[in-house]
Structures are given as C-alpha cells and as structure tokens.
Write an enzyme that holds these catalytic residues in place. Sequence first.
Site, PDB file in Angstrom:
ATOM      1  N   VAL A 170      46.057  41.846  39.228  1.00 13.55           N
ATOM      2  CA  VAL A 170      47.076  42.698  39.834  1.00 13.55           C
ATOM      3  C   VAL A 170      48.488  42.114  39.743  1.00 13.55           C
ATOM      4  CG1 VAL A 170      46.701  41.865  42.223  1.00 13.55           C
ATOM      5  CG2 VAL A 170      47.530  44.174  41.802  1.00 13.55           C
TER       6      VAL A 170
ATOM      7  N   ASP B   3      35.000  46.793  44.275  1.00 15.32           N
ATOM      8  CA  ASP B   3      36.252  46.073  44.569  1.00 15.32           C
ATOM      9  C   ASP B   3      36.257  45.615  46.033  1.00 15.32           C
ATOM     10  OD1 ASP B   3      38.892  45.145  44.153  1.00 15.32           O
ATOM     11  OD2 ASP B   3      39.657  46.927  45.166  1.00 15.32           O
TER      12      ASP B   3
ATOM     13  N   TYR C 125      29.624  37.015  37.646  1.00 14.66           N
ATOM     14  CA  TYR C 125      30.616  36.028  38.070  1.00 14.66           C
ATOM     15  C   TYR C 125      30.240  35.445  39.437  1.00 14.66           C
ATOM     16  CZ  TYR C 125      35.198  34.115  39.287  1.00 14.66           C
ATOM     17  OH  TYR C 125      36.218  33.287  39.649  1.00 14.66           O
ATOM     18  N   ASP C 126      30.097  36.353  40.423  1.00 16.45           N
ATOM     19  CA  ASP C 126      29.859  35.900  41.797  1.00 16.45           C
ATOM     20  C   ASP C 126      28.573  35.084  41.927  1.00 16.45           C
ATOM     21  OD1 ASP C 126      32.090  37.397  42.392  1.00 16.45           O
ATOM     22  OD2 ASP C 126      30.983  39.096  43.202  1.00 16.45           O
TER      23      ASP C 126
ATOM     24  N   GLN D 287      45.659  50.541  42.502  1.00 21.66           N
ATOM     25  CA  GLN D 287      44.322  51.155  42.474  1.00 21.66           C
ATOM     26  C   GLN D 287      43.943  51.603  43.882  1.00 21.66           C
ATOM     27  OE1 GLN D 287      41.916  48.162  40.470  1.00 21.66           O
ATOM     28  NE2 GLN D 287      42.836  48.657  38.487  1.00 21.66           N
TER      29      GLN D 287
ATOM     30  N   GLY E 123      26.867  33.728  39.502  1.00 21.64           N
ATOM     31  CA  GLY E 123      26.967  32.536  38.659  1.00 21.64           C
ATOM     32  C   GLY E 123      27.636  31.386  39.409  1.00 21.64           C
TER      33      GLY E 123
ATOM     34  N   THR F  92      45.095  50.119  50.253  1.00 18.11           N
ATOM     35  CA  THR F  92      45.106  49.400  51.532  1.00 18.11           C
ATOM     36  C   THR F  92      44.215  48.155  51.464  1.00 18.11           C
ATOM     37  OG1 THR F  92      43.380  50.914  52.223  1.00 18.11           O
ATOM     38  CG2 THR F  92      45.606  51.369  53.034  1.00 18.11           C
TER      39      THR F  92
HETATM   40  N1  LIG Z   1      42.944  32.593  39.080  1.00 17.21           N
HETATM   41  C1  LIG Z   1      42.295  32.999  40.160  1.00 17.21           C
HETATM   42  O1  LIG Z   1      42.811  33.799  40.940  1.00 17.21           O
HETATM   43  C2  LIG Z   1      40.920  32.443  40.476  1.00 17.21           C
HETATM   44  C3  LIG Z   1      40.287  32.839  41.674  1.00 17.21           C
HETATM   45  C4  LIG Z   1      39.013  32.322  41.967  1.00 17.21           C
HETATM   46  C5  LIG Z   1      38.407  31.413  41.097  1.00 17.21           C
HETATM   47  N2  LIG Z   1      39.049  31.055  39.952  1.00 17.21           N
HETATM   48  C6  LIG Z   1      38.362  30.115  39.061  1.00 17.21           C
HETATM   49  O2  LIG Z   1      39.265  29.133  38.548  1.00 17.21           O
HETATM   50  C7  LIG Z   1      38.934  28.797  37.212  1.00 17.21           C
HETATM   51  C8  LIG Z   1      40.139  28.973  36.295  1.00 17.21           C
HETATM   52  O3  LIG Z   1      40.635  30.295  36.407  1.00 17.21           O
HETATM   53  P1  LIG Z   1      41.926  30.781  35.603  1.00 17.21           P
HETATM   54  O4  LIG Z   1      42.594  31.807  36.430  1.00 17.21           O
HETATM   55  O5  LIG Z   1      42.692  29.619  35.116  1.00 17.21           O
HETATM   56  O6  LIG Z   1      41.238  31.547  34.396  1.00 17.21           O
HETATM   57  P2  LIG Z   1      41.528  31.546  32.825  1.00 17.21           P
HETATM   58  O7  LIG Z   1      40.699  32.635  32.251  1.00 17.21           O
HETATM   59  O8  LIG Z   1      42.986  31.569  32.565  1.00 17.21           O
HETATM   60  O9  LIG Z   1      40.977  30.135  32.384  1.00 17.21           O
HETATM   61  C9  LIG Z   1      39.631  29.869  32.104  1.00 17.21           C
HETATM   62  C10 LIG Z   1      39.563  28.977  30.890  1.00 17.21           C
HETATM   63  O10 LIG Z   1      38.191  28.673  30.604  1.00 17.21           O
HETATM   64  C11 LIG Z   1      37.969  28.825  29.203  1.00 17.21           C
HETATM   65  N3  LIG Z   1      36.555  29.149  29.008  1.00 17.21           N
HETATM   66  C12 LIG Z   1      35.896  30.284  29.365  1.00 17.21           C
HETATM   67  N4  LIG Z   1      34.601  30.203  29.002  1.00 17.21           N
HETATM   68  C13 LIG Z   1      34.436  28.991  28.427  1.00 17.21           C
HETATM   69  C14 LIG Z   1      33.330  28.328  27.832  1.00 17.21           C
HETATM   70  N5  LIG Z   1      32.115  28.892  27.787  1.00 17.21           N
HETATM   71  N6  LIG Z   1      33.532  27.090  27.318  1.00 17.21           N
HETATM   72  C15 LIG Z   1      34.750  26.504  27.339  1.00 17.21           C
HETATM   73  N7  LIG Z   1      35.834  27.083  27.886  1.00 17.21           N
HETATM   74  C16 LIG Z   1      35.673  28.312  28.412  1.00 17.21           C
HETATM   75  C17 LIG Z   1      38.916  29.936  28.787  1.00 17.21           C
HETATM   76  O11 LIG Z   1      39.201  29.959  27.415  1.00 17.21           O
HETATM   77  C18 LIG Z   1      40.144  29.606  29.632  1.00 17.21           C
HETATM   78  O12 LIG Z   1      41.008  28.704  28.984  1.00 17.21           O
HETATM   79  C19 LIG Z   1      37.735  29.674  36.850  1.00 17.21           C
HETATM   80  O13 LIG Z   1      36.551  28.937  37.045  1.00 17.21           O
HETATM   81  C20 LIG Z   1      37.811  30.811  37.829  1.00 17.21           C
HETATM   82  O14 LIG Z   1      36.549  31.387  38.053  1.00 17.21           O
HETATM   83  C21 LIG Z   1      40.284  31.537  39.623  1.00 17.21           C
HETATM   84  O1  LIG Z   2      37.177  35.158  43.233  1.00 12.87           O
HETATM   85  C1  LIG Z   2      36.948  36.212  42.660  1.00 12.87           C
HETATM   86  O2  LIG Z   2      35.982  36.932  42.921  1.00 12.87           O
HETATM   87  C2  LIG Z   2      37.949  36.746  41.656  1.00 12.87           C
HETATM   88  O3  LIG Z   2      38.959  37.351  42.401  1.00 12.87           O
HETATM   89  C3  LIG Z   2      39.996  37.941  41.699  1.00 12.87           C
HETATM   90  O4  LIG Z   2      39.575  39.247  41.347  1.00 12.87           O
HETATM   91  P1  LIG Z   2      40.290  40.364  42.181  1.00 12.87           P
HETATM   92  O5  LIG Z   2      40.596  39.918  43.555  1.00 12.87           O
HETATM   93  O6  LIG Z   2      39.547  41.626  42.053  1.00 12.87           O
HETATM   94  O7  LIG Z   2      41.685  40.394  41.422  1.00 12.87           O
HETATM   95  P2  LIG Z   2      42.491  41.491  40.675  1.00 12.87           P
HETATM   96  O8  LIG Z   2      41.787  42.027  39.502  1.00 12.87           O
HETATM   97  O9  LIG Z   2      43.833  40.912  40.504  1.00 12.87           O
HETATM   98  O10 LIG Z   2      42.559  42.705  41.738  1.00 12.87           O
HETATM   99  C4  LIG Z   2      43.123  42.536  43.043  1.00 12.87           C
HETATM  100  C5  LIG Z   2      43.300  43.893  43.707  1.00 12.87           C
HETATM  101  O11 LIG Z   2      44.350  44.569  43.031  1.00 12.87           O
HETATM  102  C6  LIG Z   2      43.970  45.873  42.682  1.00 12.87           C
HETATM  103  N1  LIG Z   2      44.685  46.213  41.432  1.00 12.87           N
HETATM  104  C7  LIG Z   2      44.438  45.569  40.263  1.00 12.87           C
HETATM  105  C8  LIG Z   2      45.141  45.871  39.136  1.00 12.87           C
HETATM  106  C9  LIG Z   2      46.121  46.857  39.177  1.00 12.87           C
HETATM  107  O12 LIG Z   2      46.822  47.206  38.183  1.00 12.87           O
HETATM  108  N2  LIG Z   2      46.353  47.485  40.345  1.00 12.87           N
HETATM  109  C10 LIG Z   2      45.665  47.187  41.482  1.00 12.87           C
HETATM  110  O13 LIG Z   2      45.932  47.793  42.543  1.00 12.87           O
HETATM  111  C11 LIG Z   2      42.452  45.828  42.553  1.00 12.87           C
HETATM  112  O14 LIG Z   2      41.886  47.090  42.845  1.00 12.87           O
HETATM  113  C12 LIG Z   2      42.095  44.810  43.632  1.00 12.87           C
HETATM  114  O15 LIG Z   2      41.939  45.467  44.866  1.00 12.87           O
HETATM  115  C13 LIG Z   2      40.611  37.104  40.587  1.00 12.87           C
HETATM  116  O16 LIG Z   2      41.403  37.823  39.704  1.00 12.87           O
HETATM  117  C14 LIG Z   2      39.587  36.344  39.862  1.00 12.87           C
HETATM  118  O17 LIG Z   2      40.245  35.355  39.124  1.00 12.87           O
HETATM  119  C15 LIG Z   2      38.636  35.690  40.824  1.00 12.87           C
HETATM  120  O18 LIG Z   2      37.764  34.927  40.164  1.00 12.87           O
END
Ligand SMILES: NC(=O)c1ccc[n+]([C@@H]2O[C@H](COP(=O)([O-])OP(=O)(O)OC[C@H]3O[C@@H](n4cnc5c(N)ncnc54)[C@H](O)[C@@H]3O)[C@@H](O)[C@H]2O)c1
Ligand SMILES: O=C(O)[C@H]1O[C@H](OP(=O)(O)OP(=O)(O)OC[C@H]2O[C@@H](n3ccc(=O)[nH]c3=O)[C@H](O)[C@@H]2O)[C@H](O)[C@@H](O)[C@@H]1O
Length: 328
Positions: free
Chosen positions: A200, A284, A158-159, A217, A161, A221
């Site tokens: 989370v 994490d 992910y990162d 998890q 990419g 903190t």
């Molecule tokens: N939600 C967050 O906290 C967060 C944080 C950082 C970055 N982002 C970025 O924002 C964007 C949207 O995130 P989100 O939370 O809405 O996620 P999400 O998983 O709800 O939405 C992603 C969408 O992309 C579609 N998708 C995945 N792979 C695909 C492919 N190969 N071809 C076509 N469609 C595809 C999925 O079906 C889904 O509808 C992502 O690029 C994600 O990396 C989100």
């Molecule tokens: O930008 C990114 O790298 C990604 O950051 C997040 O990933 P993350 O911050 O790890 O999000 P969560 O999975 O929601 O976790 C957040 C924190 O909550 C904690 N957690 C998660 C789930 C849970 O049940 N309990 C809990 O304490 C995890 O250990 C973590 O420290 C987002 O969920 C992704 O969409 C995003 O793309």
Amino acid sequence: MAQEVSNGNHNSSAKPPPTPSPLRFSKFFQSNMRILVTGGAGFIGSHLVDKLMENEKNEVIVVDNYFTGSKDNLKKWIGHPRFELIRHDVTEPLLIEVDQIYHLACPASPIFYKYNPVKTIKTNVIGTLNMLGLAKRVGARKKATWGNVNPIGVRSCYDEGKRVAETLMFDYHRQHGIEIRIARIFNTYGPRMNIDDGRVVSNFIAQAIRGEPLTVQAPGTQTRSFCYVSDMVNGLIRLMEGENTGPINIGNPGEFTMLELAENVKELINPNVEIVMVENTPDDPRQRKPDITKAKELLGWEPKIKLRDGLPLMEEDFRLRLGVPGKN
Ligand SMILES: NC(=O)c1ccc[n+]([C@@H]2O[C@H](COP(=O)([O-])OP(=O)(O)OC[C@H]3O[C@@H](n4cnc5c(N)ncnc54)[C@H](O)[C@@H]3O)[C@@H](O)[C@H]2O)c1
Ligand SMILES: O=C(O)[C@H]1O[C@H](OP(=O)(O)OP(=O)(O)OC[C@H]2O[C@@H](n3ccc(=O)[nH]c3=O)[C@H](O)[C@@H]2O)[C@H](O)[C@@H](O)[C@@H]1O
C-alpha cells in the site's frame, strides 16, 4: 556455542596457562564478525546491510536469488573488501562459514508470495531448515522473521510458512542448542520498496508522483501500523545483539486506516490527486497494530520516525526510479 565440560579431576601439577600474547590487542589478531544476510538484496535486507557495513569489524555476505530483490539495492557495496554477494536460492543447502545469520529471504509482498505459493512455503520451511543446518554446523547465531492465520487461505503459504519456521527455530534451539532470535516484523516502509509490488505505501507514493488516483481497497477502514525501515533495522540489530530469543514484535504502533494513509500521502506528496475506492483481495486482515511492550522492556528499543515524517523520505528515491522530476 560449544563449551568444554570439566570432569572435576583437577591435576594440581598441571602447567599454568601460557601468558597471553601481547599482540592480542593488535588489529591483525582481532577477527571480524562474519554476518550472513539472506534476502539481503531486498528492501529490508539491503538497509540492514548498509547499517552492518558501517561497522568496520563486520564482514557481510549476502545470499539472494533476486526473485524480488535487486543488485541495484547493493550497488554501493559491490567490490568492497568486507562485502560479498552470492546468487543462491535458500531452498538449496549452503556451505559457508559465518558467525551470525539474518534470515530474511522470502517474498514479502502479497502479490509476489501468492504468485508461486508452493515456492513461498518451500522458501520459508526448507530455506529456514537449511539456515538452521548451517547455524548448527558453524555454531552461528540465527535470527528469523515471522509475519500473522488461516491454514488454507491464499495467504497461508506465507503465514503458515512463517509459523513452521518459528517452530523449527525453537526445535533447533532446544534440541541442538543453536542460539536463536525471532523477530515478528510488522508492516515496514521506506526507500527501495519495489515500485509495483502492490504494497500500500509504495502504491500510494508511486500513484501520487505519477498523478494517478490513490487506490484505497474497500472498506478503507482496515488498519495497519507502519514502521520506517531505519527503525526496523535498528530493532533487528538490537535483538540480534541482546540476550532474548524472542519472539519479539518489531514495528511502529501508530495505527492508521487505509483512508487516513491515502489522505496523508495526498497532502504530503500531491494534493491534486483523487482518492478512489477499489475492490479488496480475499483474507485481508482488518486490523494490525504491534504491541511493542517487550521490545521496549527487553531491548530498550522503540521506533523514532512518525509516519508523516517517514513518507516524505521516500519521495526522492521514488521520483528518481520513476523518472518523474521533483516539484521544484
Ligand atoms: N516489509 C514488510 O512490511 C514485512 C512485514 C513482515 C515480514 N517481513 C519479512 O521481512 C523479510 C524481508 O522483507 P522485504 O520487505 O525486505 O521483502 P523483499 O521481497 O524486498 O526481500 C526479500 C528478499 O528475499 C529474496 N528471496 C526470496 N526468495 C528467496 C529464495 N528462495 N532464496 C534466496 N533469496 C530469496 C528476494 O529476492 C528479496 O531480495 C521477509 O522475510 C518478509 O517476510 C517484511
Ligand atoms: O506480515 C504479513 O502478513 C505481511 O503484511 C503485509 O501485507 P499487508 O499488510 O496486506 O500489506 P499491503 O499489501 O501493503 O496492504 C495493506 C493494506 O492496504 C490495502 N491496500 C493495498 C494496496 C492498495 O493499493 N490499496 C490499499 O488500500 C490492503 O487492502 C490492506 O488492507 C506486508 O506487505 C508483507 O510484507 C508482510 O509480510
């Protein structure tokens, strides 16, 4: 956008330009803005679509493979004359005509993006290349997102990419003159988050509604900064409409430990649930808080919704989808 280049040889006998048609201000002659949203059936994408559809001059085309998204998120727009939904995987080329591209397609939740890491990196790299190719062919403005980096860890698909995607954006910008905008999206929450995708906020809200213990998890903190989805969408649109390429952080700088988040959810949604400590996953991040100085200065944007106001806005949607009626 291509521009004609003058060779400096102005012909003084050239005819004056024709008078513009008086019909040019009529609705018929004003073309709509065709906006492609990849990943538009997902959480952030579907809220972005809702906002873009409010503008009658926008035509919105969603491309999604439904890996983590759902048609349900877009059901109010299906059949609307300014809306189109295409089942398509962005790792395959796409030939359509558009003016702007919001490229959000990519599984965002760690459990989904780790499920098939090779596919995740292909989505980020080949998917972004395909969208840049499309932008180059049609002269569209493109906006992509980026997430944080260990090149060999379980989160790297992910990162890394996202990092390559950002490099590609700038290379297409410099080499081919494509107009680009890059948003670095930080943790976002709101209605329509997948209930069981392990993130989370959705975990805690679902657990509180079901009356199950909130699973913090270890160590608890670690911090995150959560942005309500409507603020996020406004930030993305502001970036697209402005003149700055970015990268620009879009997020809410209010920082909370996961224990604090659990305590807030408990207090606001269900004071009877327990908070338990469970094992964490590898790599994490210990702290995350966006510096939004650039977004404030360059876009005039900052988030409006505080965590304690945003969390209750998810309750009704989650209760409906979980089939657990409200307290009253
Ligand atoms: N939600 C967050 O906290 C967060 C944080 C950082 C970055 N982002 C970025 O924002 C964007 C949207 O995130 P989100 O939370 O809405 O996620 P999400 O998983 O709800 O939405 C992603 C969408 O992309 C579609 N998708 C995945 N792979 C695909 C492919 N190969 N071809 C076509 N469609 C595809 C999925 O079906 C889904 O509808 C992502 O690029 C994600 O990396 C989100
Ligand atoms: O930008 C990114 O790298 C990604 O950051 C997040 O990933 P993350 O911050 O790890 O999000 P969560 O999975 O929601 O976790 C957040 C924190 O909550 C904690 N957690 C998660 C789930 C849970 O049940 N309990 C809990 O304490 C995890 O250990 C973590 O420290 C987002 O969920 C992704 O969409 C995003 O793309």
